[in-house]
Design a protein around this motif. Structure first.
Motif, PDB file in Angstrom:
ATOM      1  N   ILE A  11      37.488  47.185  56.349  1.00 25.46           N
ATOM      2  CA  ILE A  11      37.005  46.066  55.532  1.00 25.46           C
ATOM      3  C   ILE A  11      37.910  45.955  54.306  1.00 25.46           C
ATOM      4  N   PRO A  12      38.832  44.992  54.307  1.00 26.36           N
ATOM      5  CA  PRO A  12      39.714  44.829  53.145  1.00 26.36           C
ATOM      6  C   PRO A  12      38.944  44.175  52.006  1.00 26.36           C
ATOM      7  N   ALA A  13      38.948  44.839  50.868  1.00 24.80           N
ATOM      8  CA  ALA A  13      38.199  44.305  49.720  1.00 24.80           C
ATOM      9  C   ALA A  13      38.981  44.565  48.432  1.00 24.80           C
ATOM     10  N   ALA A  14      40.304  44.421  48.528  1.00 21.09           N
ATOM     11  CA  ALA A  14      41.135  44.708  47.355  1.00 21.09           C
ATOM     12  C   ALA A  14      41.652  43.433  46.690  1.00 21.09           C
ATOM     13  N   GLY A  15      41.177  42.284  47.181  1.00 20.75           N
ATOM     14  CA  GLY A  15      41.668  41.010  46.619  1.00 20.75           C
ATOM     15  C   GLY A  15      41.127  40.758  45.218  1.00 20.75           C
ATOM     16  N   MET A  16      41.669  39.742  44.571  1.00 21.12           N
ATOM     17  CA  MET A  16      41.327  39.464  43.172  1.00 21.12           C
ATOM     18  C   MET A  16      40.097  38.558  43.026  1.00 21.12           C
ATOM     19  N   GLY A  17      39.755  37.842  44.095  1.00 22.30           N
ATOM     20  CA  GLY A  17      38.578  36.969  44.024  1.00 22.30           C
ATOM     21  C   GLY A  17      38.702  35.860  42.996  1.00 22.30           C
ATOM     22  N   THR A  18      39.890  35.267  42.881  1.00 20.49           N
ATOM     23  CA  THR A  18      40.107  34.280  41.810  1.00 20.49           C
ATOM     24  C   THR A  18      39.327  32.979  42.029  1.00 20.49           C
ATOM     25  N   ARG A  19      38.956  32.698  43.307  1.00 21.12           N
ATOM     26  CA  ARG A  19      38.212  31.454  43.541  1.00 21.12           C
ATOM     27  C   ARG A  19      36.798  31.541  42.991  1.00 21.12           C
ATOM     28  N   PHE A  20      36.428  32.714  42.585  1.00 19.70           N
ATOM     29  CA  PHE A  20      35.051  32.901  42.131  1.00 19.70           C
ATOM     30  C   PHE A  20      34.981  33.312  40.672  1.00 19.70           C
ATOM     31  N   PRO A  28      33.058  42.828  41.416  1.00 19.62           N
ATOM     32  CA  PRO A  28      33.793  42.516  42.654  1.00 19.62           C
ATOM     33  C   PRO A  28      33.043  41.445  43.432  1.00 19.62           C
ATOM     34  N   LYS A  29      33.785  40.492  43.995  1.00 22.40           N
ATOM     35  CA  LYS A  29      33.081  39.383  44.666  1.00 22.40           C
ATOM     36  C   LYS A  29      32.250  39.873  45.849  1.00 22.40           C
ATOM     37  N   GLU A  30      32.673  40.979  46.442  1.00 24.96           N
ATOM     38  CA  GLU A  30      31.951  41.526  47.600  1.00 24.96           C
ATOM     39  C   GLU A  30      30.550  42.008  47.229  1.00 24.96           C
ATOM     40  N   TYR A 105      43.257  53.001  49.181  1.00 27.42           N
ATOM     41  CA  TYR A 105      43.566  52.135  48.051  1.00 27.42           C
ATOM     42  C   TYR A 105      44.780  51.260  48.333  1.00 27.42           C
ATOM     43  N   GLN A 106      44.658  50.012  47.893  1.00 27.54           N
ATOM     44  CA  GLN A 106      45.817  49.108  47.889  1.00 27.54           C
ATOM     45  C   GLN A 106      46.098  48.850  46.410  1.00 27.54           C
ATOM     46  N   ASP A 107      47.219  49.374  45.937  1.00 26.28           N
ATOM     47  CA  ASP A 107      47.437  49.330  44.493  1.00 26.28           C
ATOM     48  C   ASP A 107      47.812  47.958  43.969  1.00 26.28           C
ATOM     49  N   LYS A 108      48.425  47.136  44.836  1.00 29.46           N
ATOM     50  CA  LYS A 108      48.731  45.750  44.434  1.00 29.46           C
ATOM     51  C   LYS A 108      48.244  44.818  45.527  1.00 29.46           C
ATOM     52  N   PRO A 109      47.690  43.659  45.155  1.00 27.49           N
ATOM     53  CA  PRO A 109      47.198  42.742  46.197  1.00 27.49           C
ATOM     54  C   PRO A 109      48.350  41.995  46.871  1.00 27.49           C
ATOM     55  N   LEU A 110      49.029  42.704  47.787  1.00 31.45           N
ATOM     56  CA  LEU A 110      50.222  42.123  48.416  1.00 31.45           C
ATOM     57  C   LEU A 110      49.890  41.289  49.651  1.00 31.45           C
ATOM     58  N   GLY A 111      48.609  41.151  49.929  1.00 35.63           N
ATOM     59  CA  GLY A 111      48.212  40.308  51.061  1.00 35.63           C
ATOM     60  C   GLY A 111      47.330  41.056  52.051  1.00 35.63           C
ATOM     61  N   LEU A 112      46.637  40.273  52.892  1.00 40.41           N
ATOM     62  CA  LEU A 112      45.705  40.857  53.867  1.00 40.41           C
ATOM     63  C   LEU A 112      46.414  41.814  54.835  1.00 40.41           C
ATOM     64  N   PRO A 133      35.123  40.482  54.336  1.00 43.98           N
ATOM     65  CA  PRO A 133      33.785  40.423  53.736  1.00 43.98           C
ATOM     66  C   PRO A 133      33.398  39.047  53.187  1.00 43.98           C
ATOM     67  N   ASP A 134      34.356  38.119  53.149  1.00 45.03           N
ATOM     68  CA  ASP A 134      34.052  36.737  52.717  1.00 45.03           C
ATOM     69  C   ASP A 134      33.375  35.936  53.821  1.00 45.03           C
ATOM     70  N   ASP A 135      33.574  36.352  55.060  1.00 47.31           N
ATOM     71  CA  ASP A 135      33.127  35.536  56.188  1.00 47.31           C
ATOM     72  C   ASP A 135      31.817  36.060  56.760  1.00 47.31           C
TER      73      ASP A 135
HETATM   74  P1  UTP Z   1      41.264  36.264  50.210  1.00 44.57           P
HETATM   75  O1  UTP Z   1      42.567  35.677  49.858  1.00 44.57           O
HETATM   76  O2  UTP Z   1      40.211  35.376  50.747  1.00 44.57           O
HETATM   77  O3  UTP Z   1      40.604  37.046  48.988  1.00 44.57           O
HETATM   78  O4  UTP Z   1      41.500  37.472  51.195  1.00 44.57           O
HETATM   79  P2  UTP Z   1      41.017  37.111  47.488  1.00 44.57           P
HETATM   80  O5  UTP Z   1      42.481  37.243  47.318  1.00 44.57           O
HETATM   81  O6  UTP Z   1      40.153  38.166  46.889  1.00 44.57           O
HETATM   82  O7  UTP Z   1      40.435  35.716  47.003  1.00 44.57           O
HETATM   83  P3  UTP Z   1      40.968  34.588  46.037  1.00 44.57           P
HETATM   84  O8  UTP Z   1      41.762  33.658  46.894  1.00 44.57           O
HETATM   85  O9  UTP Z   1      41.741  35.223  44.910  1.00 44.57           O
HETATM   86  O10 UTP Z   1      39.687  33.973  45.547  1.00 44.57           O
HETATM   87  C1  UTP Z   1      40.646  37.782  52.304  1.00 44.57           C
HETATM   88  C2  UTP Z   1      40.161  39.223  52.213  1.00 44.57           C
HETATM   89  O11 UTP Z   1      41.254  40.110  52.157  1.00 44.57           O
HETATM   90  C3  UTP Z   1      41.153  40.966  51.037  1.00 44.57           C
HETATM   91  C4  UTP Z   1      40.243  40.265  50.053  1.00 44.57           C
HETATM   92  O12 UTP Z   1      39.548  41.225  49.259  1.00 44.57           O
HETATM   93  C5  UTP Z   1      39.315  39.487  50.962  1.00 44.57           C
HETATM   94  O13 UTP Z   1      38.225  40.289  51.362  1.00 44.57           O
HETATM   95  N1  UTP Z   1      42.509  41.169  50.484  1.00 44.57           N
HETATM   96  C6  UTP Z   1      43.314  40.105  50.249  1.00 44.57           C
HETATM   97  C7  UTP Z   1      42.918  42.458  50.202  1.00 44.57           C
HETATM   98  O14 UTP Z   1      42.173  43.437  50.415  1.00 44.57           O
HETATM   99  N2  UTP Z   1      44.174  42.625  49.677  1.00 44.57           N
HETATM  100  C8  UTP Z   1      45.004  41.585  49.433  1.00 44.57           C
HETATM  101  O15 UTP Z   1      46.143  41.821  48.974  1.00 44.57           O
HETATM  102  C9  UTP Z   1      44.565  40.291  49.733  1.00 44.57           C
END
Ligand code: UTP
Length: 292
Positions: A11-20, A28-30, A105-112, A133-135
């Motif tokens: 379950i990837p949950a390291a994103g920034m959640g900027t849309r929220f 954390p948005k999760e 840990y994912q230290d930088k949000p480099l993408g899914l 976890p968004d879906d």
């Molecule tokens: P999203 O792009 O929908 O999540 O990635 P985000 O980046 O948190 O959201 P916004 O766009 O800034 O609002 C889909 C999933 O992948 C995870 C996010 O946590 C989310 O659950 N993700 C995304 C990571 O774990 N690492 C990343 O580098 C990017």
């Protein structure tokens, strides 16, 4: 119901959640609740229903709270025991022992794609699920269970897809698939966030993947793509060319709770279904509709 070998879920949950934002400035948005349960709990419950025994959370260092939610909270448990509050005690402990939790840990949000790759040592050589976890997907047969059933009939990498309105294809990974059955196709290609006129169809990948461990070696080679991130879609493209990938059109209602509208919709949907609140939520929705 479960297949030996698909016992792990990332379950990837390291994103920034900027849309929220601003909600996700600190929370954390999760962990934002849909009715009374954090969104990610719905996902963990779905994974468990499909026979998953180990959840690998991918988080950033400042999102430890996501995992804390699944750890025993001894003080709260002791407090509820003293009060004789069995319902809440059950609610906070029921997932404690049903599944093993691992954290990477994912230290930088480099993408899914990069987030999934970060979990490679926890997954090793096993087949595994990825759940976003968004879906949230609601159906009497959980989407992951539907995918396992599809896997039993057609073993191979499988992604969940659904038809989306054409004006929204640019928000998704969009597939072109050769139909095998009404709900299953063999993927020919996938394009991440295509312009509407370049989309191969309106079938979009929605937050559930059943993958072999060879995806990790494909991810190693992926260069940053759409929006500068390492995309899981690009590795799936590699898998289409080597082993083949199925696109499974699931049944159920989907909510993208990572955006505000989807989040509100999910709260109304799950609120109406709630065993205690359901009738009152329905009444509230009706009153709002009539008074506007
Ligand atoms: P999203 O792009 O929908 O999540 O990635 P985000 O980046 O948190 O959201 P916004 O766009 O800034 O609002 C889909 C999933 O992948 C995870 C996010 O946590 C989310 O659950 N993700 C995304 C990571 O774990 N690492 C990343 O580098 C990017």
């Amino acid at each position: 119901m479960s297949i030996p070998g698909i016992k792990k879920a990332i379950i990837p949950a390291a994103g920034m959640g900027t849309r929220f934002l601003p909600a996700t400035k600190v929370i954390p948005k999760e962990l934002i609740p849909i009715v009374e349960k954090p969104a990610i709990q719905y996902i963990v419950e779905e994974a468990i229903s499909a026979g998953v025994e180990e959840i690998v959370f991918v988080i950033s260092r400042d999102k430890e709270k996501v995992v804390d939610h699944f750890r025993p909270q001894t003080e709260m448990e002791a407090f509820l025991k003293t009060k004789g509050d069995r319902a809440n005690l059950q609610a906070i402990t029921e997932l404690n022992n049903k599944v093993r939790y691992t954290v990477v840990y994912q230290d930088k949000p480099l993408g899914l794609g990069h987030a999934v790759w970060c979990a490679r040592e926890a997954v090793k050589d096993d087949w595994f699920f990825v759940f976003l976890p968004d879906d949230l997907i609601d159906h009497e047969v959980p989407c992951a269970v539907q995918m396992i059933r599809s896997w039993e009939a057609h073993a191979g990498a499988t992604v969940a897809v659904m038809e989306v309105p054409w004006e929204r294809v640019s928000q998704y990974g969009v597939v072109k698939a050769l139909p095998i059955t009404e709900s299953l196709g063999k993927m020919e290609t996938v394009v991440e966030k295509p312009k509407r006129e370049e989309a191969p169809s309106n079938l979009a990948i929605i937050g559930r993947y059943l993958l072999p461990s060879m995806i990790f070696s494909l991810l190693e080679k992926v260069k940053p793509g759409a929006i500068g991130e390492i995309q899981l879609t690009d590795a799936i493209l590699g898998l289409i060319k080597s082993e083949g990938v199925y696109a499974y059109q699931f049944e159920g209602e989907h909510f993208d709770v990572g955006n505000k509208l989807g989040f509100l919709g999910a709260n109304i949907h799950f609120g109406i279904q709630h065993p205690d609140l359901g009738p009152q939520v329905s009444e509230l929705v009706k009153l709002f509709a009539e008074s506007r």
